[in-house]
Write an enzyme that holds these catalytic residues in place. Structure first.
Site, PDB file in Angstrom:
ATOM      1  N   GLU A   9      71.163 -64.566 119.940  1.00 28.17           N
ATOM      2  CA  GLU A   9      69.214 -65.733 120.597  1.00 28.17           C
ATOM      3  C   GLU A   9      68.695 -65.772 121.801  1.00 28.17           C
ATOM      4  O   GLU A   9      68.460 -66.637 122.532  1.00 28.17           O
ATOM      5  CB  GLU A   9      69.442 -67.214 120.288  1.00 28.17           C
ATOM      6  CG  GLU A   9      69.673 -67.421 118.976  1.00 28.17           C
ATOM      7  CD  GLU A   9      68.607 -67.228 117.855  1.00 28.17           C
ATOM      8  OE1 GLU A   9      67.968 -67.746 119.225  1.00 28.17           O
ATOM      9  OE2 GLU A   9      68.464 -66.449 117.053  1.00 28.17           O
TER      10      GLU A   9
ATOM     11  N   ASP B 116      41.345 -43.883 130.606  1.00 26.11           N
ATOM     12  CA  ASP B 116      41.949 -44.247 129.604  1.00 26.11           C
ATOM     13  C   ASP B 116      41.162 -45.561 129.676  1.00 26.11           C
ATOM     14  O   ASP B 116      40.024 -46.495 130.449  1.00 26.11           O
ATOM     15  CB  ASP B 116      43.150 -45.366 130.238  1.00 26.11           C
ATOM     16  CG  ASP B 116      44.543 -44.534 129.717  1.00 26.11           C
ATOM     17  OD1 ASP B 116      43.933 -43.771 129.017  1.00 26.11           O
ATOM     18  OD2 ASP B 116      45.236 -44.908 130.658  1.00 26.11           O
TER      19      ASP B 116
ATOM     20  N   ARG C  83      53.619 -43.813 133.609  1.00 21.72           N
ATOM     21  CA  ARG C  83      52.005 -42.991 133.152  1.00 21.72           C
ATOM     22  C   ARG C  83      50.858 -42.963 134.495  1.00 21.72           C
ATOM     23  O   ARG C  83      50.679 -42.501 134.596  1.00 21.72           O
ATOM     24  CB  ARG C  83      51.971 -42.953 131.557  1.00 21.72           C
ATOM     25  CG  ARG C  83      51.243 -44.405 131.291  1.00 21.72           C
ATOM     26  CD  ARG C  83      50.771 -44.166 129.770  1.00 21.72           C
ATOM     27  NE  ARG C  83      50.158 -43.599 129.597  1.00 21.72           N
ATOM     28  CZ  ARG C  83      48.359 -43.690 129.908  1.00 21.72           C
ATOM     29  NH1 ARG C  83      48.442 -44.789 130.781  1.00 21.72           N
ATOM     30  NH2 ARG C  83      47.472 -43.034 128.439  1.00 21.72           N
TER      31      ARG C  83
ATOM     32  N   PRO D  49      60.060 -63.178 124.857  1.00 21.38           N
ATOM     33  CA  PRO D  49      59.450 -63.901 124.014  1.00 21.38           C
ATOM     34  C   PRO D  49      58.628 -65.382 124.809  1.00 21.38           C
ATOM     35  O   PRO D  49      57.611 -64.948 124.950  1.00 21.38           O
ATOM     36  CB  PRO D  49      59.929 -64.345 122.845  1.00 21.38           C
ATOM     37  CG  PRO D  49      61.167 -63.909 122.718  1.00 21.38           C
ATOM     38  CD  PRO D  49      61.914 -63.282 124.304  1.00 21.38           C
TER      39      PRO D  49
HETATM   40  N1  SAM Z   1      65.302 -67.211 120.414  1.00 19.87           N
HETATM   41  C1  SAM Z   1      64.881 -66.707 121.207  1.00 19.87           C
HETATM   42  C2  SAM Z   1      63.279 -67.038 120.857  1.00 19.87           C
HETATM   43  O1  SAM Z   1      63.095 -67.396 120.043  1.00 19.87           O
HETATM   44  O2  SAM Z   1      62.388 -66.691 122.124  1.00 19.87           O
HETATM   45  C3  SAM Z   1      64.613 -64.580 120.725  1.00 19.87           C
HETATM   46  C4  SAM Z   1      65.434 -64.134 120.816  1.00 19.87           C
HETATM   47  S1  SAM Z   1      65.132 -62.423 120.536  1.00 19.87           S
HETATM   48  C5  SAM Z   1      65.694 -62.276 118.952  1.00 19.87           C
HETATM   49  C6  SAM Z   1      66.544 -61.642 121.300  1.00 19.87           C
HETATM   50  C7  SAM Z   1      65.920 -60.856 122.568  1.00 19.87           C
HETATM   51  O3  SAM Z   1      64.753 -59.466 122.257  1.00 19.87           O
HETATM   52  C8  SAM Z   1      65.869 -61.699 123.580  1.00 19.87           C
HETATM   53  O4  SAM Z   1      66.703 -61.852 124.630  1.00 19.87           O
HETATM   54  C9  SAM Z   1      64.331 -60.437 124.576  1.00 19.87           C
HETATM   55  O5  SAM Z   1      65.475 -59.913 125.436  1.00 19.87           O
HETATM   56  C10 SAM Z   1      64.019 -59.579 123.515  1.00 19.87           C
HETATM   57  N2  SAM Z   1      63.084 -59.867 123.008  1.00 19.87           N
HETATM   58  C11 SAM Z   1      62.502 -60.233 121.652  1.00 19.87           C
HETATM   59  N3  SAM Z   1      61.085 -60.156 121.439  1.00 19.87           N
HETATM   60  C12 SAM Z   1      60.823 -60.389 122.849  1.00 19.87           C
HETATM   61  C13 SAM Z   1      58.941 -60.062 123.139  1.00 19.87           C
HETATM   62  N4  SAM Z   1      58.150 -60.372 122.616  1.00 19.87           N
HETATM   63  N5  SAM Z   1      58.932 -59.924 124.734  1.00 19.87           N
HETATM   64  C14 SAM Z   1      59.888 -59.046 125.406  1.00 19.87           C
HETATM   65  N6  SAM Z   1      61.026 -59.019 124.839  1.00 19.87           N
HETATM   66  C15 SAM Z   1      62.231 -59.092 123.367  1.00 19.87           C
END
Ligand code: SAM
Length: 215
Positions: free
Chosen positions: A115, A168, A153, A87
Site C-alpha cells: 500500500e 523529439d 537520454r 501515485p
Molecule cells: N495505496 C497506494 C495509493 O492508493 O496511492 C498505492 C500503492 S502502489 C500499489 C505501490 C507502489 O507503487 C507505490 O508505493 C509507488 O511506489 C508505486 N506506484 C504505483 N503507481 C505509481 C505511479 N502512478 N507513479 C509512481 N509510482 C507508482
C-alpha cells in the site's frame, strides 16, 4: 549521472538496463545505475519489510526501519535528491525530465510496494514525489525505470546522431507537442504507399509536408 535505486526487487532492473542505449551509456560511463535491496537493511530476523497498517484497512505498509537505514546508507554514496515514486506525486512531464537532467548529477529513486511506505519516511527523508501517470501500479520499479530512461537520454552523447532527441516532439520548445508521421522502408507495405514527397529529395517540400501533417 548516477542513479541509486532502492527497491525490494532489484533483479527487475537487470534486463531493461542491459539492453540498447542505456547499456551503451553505462559502458561509456555516461550513466551509473546502482540498485539496493531494501530487504537487506531489515533488522527483523525474517527480513520483513512490511506490516499491517495502524488504524486497520486492507494491504500492508512498508515499515520505516529498513527504508530509513537503506536511504541513510545510499545518501553516503549519492548526494542527489531522494525521489519517491508515488501515485500522489507530481506527474512526470518532459519539462520535469529536462529539469532533472540538467540540475542533478546524482539522483536517488525510492520504489514503494504494497500500500506504499510509512508516512514518516515520506515526511522526513523524501525530497520529492513523482508519479508517472494518473493510475496505480503494483510497485515503483517501472516508474523508476521510466525516470532513468527519460533523464538519461537527454545527457549529451547518450543518444547517437541517429536517435537524437533534438527531433523529439516535446523538445526544443515545450509548447511544440506535435509530431509529424514517420515512414521507413518498404515504400509500399500491404498496398499502403509512403507519401511520394518524402522520397522526392526536395527538402523544402518535405519540410512543408511535415509541418502540414503535424499531429
Ligand atoms: N495505496 C497506494 C495509493 O492508493 O496511492 C498505492 C500503492 S502502489 C500499489 C505501490 C507502489 O507503487 C507505490 O508505493 C509507488 O511506489 C508505486 N506506484 C504505483 N503507481 C505509481 C505511479 N502512478 N507513479 C509512481 N509510482 C507508482
Amino acid at each position: 549521472m548516477r542513479f541509486d535505486i532502492l527497491t525490494i526487487f532489484p533483479e527487475i532492473f537487470n534486463s531493461y538496463f542491459e539492453e540498447s542505449i542505456l547499456k551503451r551509456a553505462k559502458e561509456k560511463n555516461l550513466i551509473e545505475i546502482h540498485t539496493h535491496d531494501i530487504r537487506k537493511f531489515s533488522k527483523d530476523k525474517h527480513k520483513k519489510v512490511d506490516d499491517m497498517p495502524f488504524g486497520g484497512g486492507a494491504g500492508m505498509v512498508m515499515t520505516p526501519q529498513p527504508l530509513y537505514d537503506a536511504i541513510e546508507h545510499v545518501k553516503t554514496l549519492n548526494k542527489g535528491p531522494v525521489i519517491y515514486m508515488s501515485p500522489q506525486g507530481k506527474v512526470l512531464s518532459q519539462s520535469k525530465v529536462e529539469k532533472f537532467s540538467s540540475k542533478y548529477k546524482e539522483i536517488i529513486l525510492l520504489c514503494g510496494r504494497y500500500e506504499g511506505i510509512d508516512q514518516r519516511i515520506r515526511d522526513t527523508l523524501v525530497d520529492e514525489e513523482i508519479s508517472v501517470g494518473k493510475y496505480v501500479l503494483t510497485g515503483g520499479e517501472l516508474p523508476a525505470m521510466i525516470m532513468v530512461d527519460a533523464i538519461s537520454r537527454l545527457i549529451p552523447e547518450v543518444l547517437g546522431k541517429q536517435e537524437s532527441h533534438l527531433e523529439d516532439s516535446f523538445s526544443l520548445s515545450l509548447d511544440r507537442k506535435k509530431e509529424y508521421p514517420h515512414y521507413t522502408r518498404p515504400a509500399v507495405f500491404k498496398g499502403m504507399k509512403v507519401p511520394e514527397v518524402l522520397s522526392s529529395g526536395n527538402h523544402k517540400e518535405i519540410e512543408k509536408w511535415r509541418k502540414k501533417n503535424l499531429k
